[in-house]
Motif scaffolding. Structure first.
Motif, mmCIF file in Angstrom:
data_model
loop_
_atom_site.group_PDB
_atom_site.id
_atom_site.type_symbol
_atom_site.label_atom_id
_atom_site.label_comp_id
_atom_site.label_asym_id
_atom_site.label_seq_id
_atom_site.Cartn_x
_atom_site.Cartn_y
_atom_site.Cartn_z
ATOM 1 N N TYR A 72 0.835 -1.200 0.000
ATOM 2 C CA TYR A 72 0.000 0.000 0.000
ATOM 3 C C TYR A 72 0.871 1.252 0.000
ATOM 4 N N ILE A 73 1.851 1.282 0.882
ATOM 5 C CA ILE A 73 2.730 2.445 0.975
ATOM 6 C C ILE A 73 3.618 2.537 -0.260
ATOM 7 N N SER A 74 4.236 1.440 -0.629
ATOM 8 C CA SER A 74 5.186 1.446 -1.745
ATOM 9 C C SER A 74 4.542 1.795 -3.070
ATOM 10 N N PHE A 75 3.502 1.085 -3.436
ATOM 11 C CA PHE A 75 2.898 1.304 -4.742
ATOM 12 C C PHE A 75 2.090 2.588 -4.787
ATOM 13 N N GLY A 76 1.668 3.063 -3.639
ATOM 14 C CA GLY A 76 0.927 4.308 -3.620
ATOM 15 C C GLY A 76 1.820 5.531 -3.579
ATOM 16 N N CYS A 77 3.084 5.360 -3.218
ATOM 17 C CA CYS A 77 3.945 6.518 -2.980
ATOM 18 C C CYS A 77 5.195 6.565 -3.846
ATOM 19 N N PHE A 78 5.442 5.569 -4.653
ATOM 20 C CA PHE A 78 6.655 5.564 -5.450
ATOM 21 C C PHE A 78 6.387 6.112 -6.830
ATOM 22 N N ASP A 79 7.304 6.888 -7.273
ATOM 23 C CA ASP A 79 7.299 7.436 -8.622
ATOM 24 C C ASP A 79 8.409 6.708 -9.371
ATOM 25 N N ALA A 80 8.288 6.610 -10.658
ATOM 26 C CA ALA A 80 9.323 5.940 -11.449
ATOM 27 C C ALA A 80 10.680 6.612 -11.249
ATOM 28 N N GLU A 81 10.683 7.901 -10.944
ATOM 29 C CA GLU A 81 11.933 8.653 -10.814
ATOM 30 C C GLU A 81 12.453 8.729 -9.382
ATOM 31 N N LYS A 82 11.547 8.855 -8.427
ATOM 32 C CA LYS A 82 11.979 9.080 -7.038
ATOM 33 C C LYS A 82 10.902 8.642 -6.049
ATOM 34 N N VAL A 83 11.302 8.535 -4.808
ATOM 35 C CA VAL A 83 10.381 8.188 -3.734
ATOM 36 C C VAL A 83 9.818 9.485 -3.156
ATOM 37 N N ASP A 84 8.505 9.546 -2.983
ATOM 38 C CA ASP A 84 7.864 10.720 -2.402
ATOM 39 C C ASP A 84 7.692 10.476 -0.899
ATOM 40 N N ILE A 85 8.697 10.846 -0.134
ATOM 41 C CA ILE A 85 8.708 10.602 1.311
ATOM 42 C C ILE A 85 7.542 11.307 2.007
ATOM 43 N N LYS A 86 7.246 12.522 1.605
ATOM 44 C CA LYS A 86 6.147 13.266 2.233
ATOM 45 C C LYS A 86 4.832 12.504 2.073
ATOM 46 N N ARG A 87 4.576 12.026 0.868
ATOM 47 C CA ARG A 87 3.329 11.288 0.629
ATOM 48 C C ARG A 87 3.312 9.974 1.408
ATOM 49 N N ALA A 88 4.452 9.304 1.473
ATOM 50 C CA ALA A 88 4.537 8.048 2.230
ATOM 51 C C ALA A 88 4.184 8.287 3.693
ATOM 52 N N LYS A 89 4.709 9.360 4.279
ATOM 53 C CA LYS A 89 4.404 9.682 5.680
ATOM 54 C C LYS A 89 2.925 10.002 5.862
ATOM 55 N N GLU A 90 2.343 10.699 4.886
ATOM 56 C CA GLU A 90 0.911 11.009 4.956
ATOM 57 C C GLU A 90 0.078 9.727 4.905
ATOM 58 N N GLU A 91 0.469 8.791 4.058
ATOM 59 C CA GLU A 91 -0.255 7.522 3.937
ATOM 60 C C GLU A 91 -0.193 6.734 5.242
ATOM 61 N N LEU A 92 0.935 6.811 5.937
ATOM 62 C CA LEU A 92 1.084 6.093 7.210
ATOM 63 C C LEU A 92 0.143 6.626 8.288
ATOM 64 N N GLU A 93 -0.258 7.873 8.176
ATOM 65 C CA GLU A 93 -1.134 8.464 9.189
ATOM 66 C C GLU A 93 -2.613 8.310 8.866
ATOM 67 N N LYS A 94 -2.946 7.787 7.689
ATOM 68 C CA LYS A 94 -4.344 7.552 7.342
ATOM 69 C C LYS A 94 -4.885 6.372 8.143
ATOM 70 N N PRO A 95 -6.205 6.330 8.357
ATOM 71 C CA PRO A 95 -6.788 5.178 9.070
ATOM 72 C C PRO A 95 -6.529 3.881 8.291
ATOM 73 N N ILE A 96 -6.320 2.810 9.019
ATOM 74 C CA ILE A 96 -6.047 1.503 8.408
ATOM 75 C C ILE A 96 -7.189 1.095 7.478
ATOM 76 N N SER A 97 -8.402 1.563 7.756
ATOM 77 C CA SER A 97 -9.556 1.210 6.926
ATOM 78 C C SER A 97 -9.404 1.676 5.483
ATOM 79 N N THR A 98 -8.587 2.692 5.230
ATOM 80 C CA THR A 98 -8.428 3.205 3.862
ATOM 81 C C THR A 98 -7.696 2.239 2.947
#
Length: 181
Positions: free
Chosen positions: A50-76
């Motif tokens: 969920y974190i990897s495929f939702g937050c990775f770009d072909a060019e770079k890792v979007d750390i800010k987005r990854a951190k935001e995804e970690l704070e979302k409710p598990i239900s998402t």
């Protein structure tokens, strides 16, 4: 079956679920609603995909987005990484082993919940079933377990590539999940 299922609430963050998994050294965790009823199971693989495929770009890792995804409710994340999280698989303690193994195999279920007569819940995995069969006291009926995978015809011929088949409507993540185990 394992001890009572360790769980988090639907409203808990993905990060909280990941921390709980790490704290208890487990690979799967139950998710309950506000009434304490199970809504599903989530694995370490589910969270990482969920974190990897939702937050990775072909060019770079979007750390800010990854951190935001970690704070979302598990239900998402239910149903986001593979079909197994779209439905909660639950068996009663009295369900026949043949029915459980058939259902788990036919539906690619890696984990299920079993409700005991006292209304407690336990986690049942494919690994648990294999371990039970191998430890069975009735070894005569399980002579096949002493044969090699090749003798049983369960492997591809030497040199042939391993394949995972999926339907055109299924996601690549579903295929990756099939390859996980």
């Amino acid at each position: 079956l394992n001890d009572e299922i360790i769980s988090v609430q639907l409203s808990d963050s993905v990060s909280t679920a990941l921390q709980t998994l790490k704290q208890h050294s487990i690979r799967v965790i139950g998710v309950k609603d506000a009434d304490g009823d199970f809504e599903g199971l989530v694995t370490v693989f589910d969270i990482m995909a969920y974190i990897s495929f939702g937050c990775f770009d072909a060019e770079k890792v979007d750390i800010k987005r990854a951190k935001e995804e970690l704070e979302k409710p598990i239900s998402t994340m239910f149903g986001q990484t593979h079909d197994e999280t779209k439905k909660l698989w639950c068996f009663e303690e009295s369900t026949k082993l043949s029915e459980v193994t058939h259902t788990m195999s036919a539906n690619h279920i890696h984990y299920a919940i079993v409700e005991a007569e006292d209304h407690s819940f336990r986690l049942l995995s494919q690994y648990d079933l294999v371990q039970f069969l191998l430890a069975s006291e009735n070894k005569e009926e399980l002579k096949f377990a002493q044969k090699s995978l090749q003798e049983l015809g369960l492997i591809n011929p030497a040199g042939s590539p391993v394949r995972v088949s999926v339907e055109s409507t299924q996601t690549a993540l579903y295929a990756f999940r099939l390859m996980e185990l």
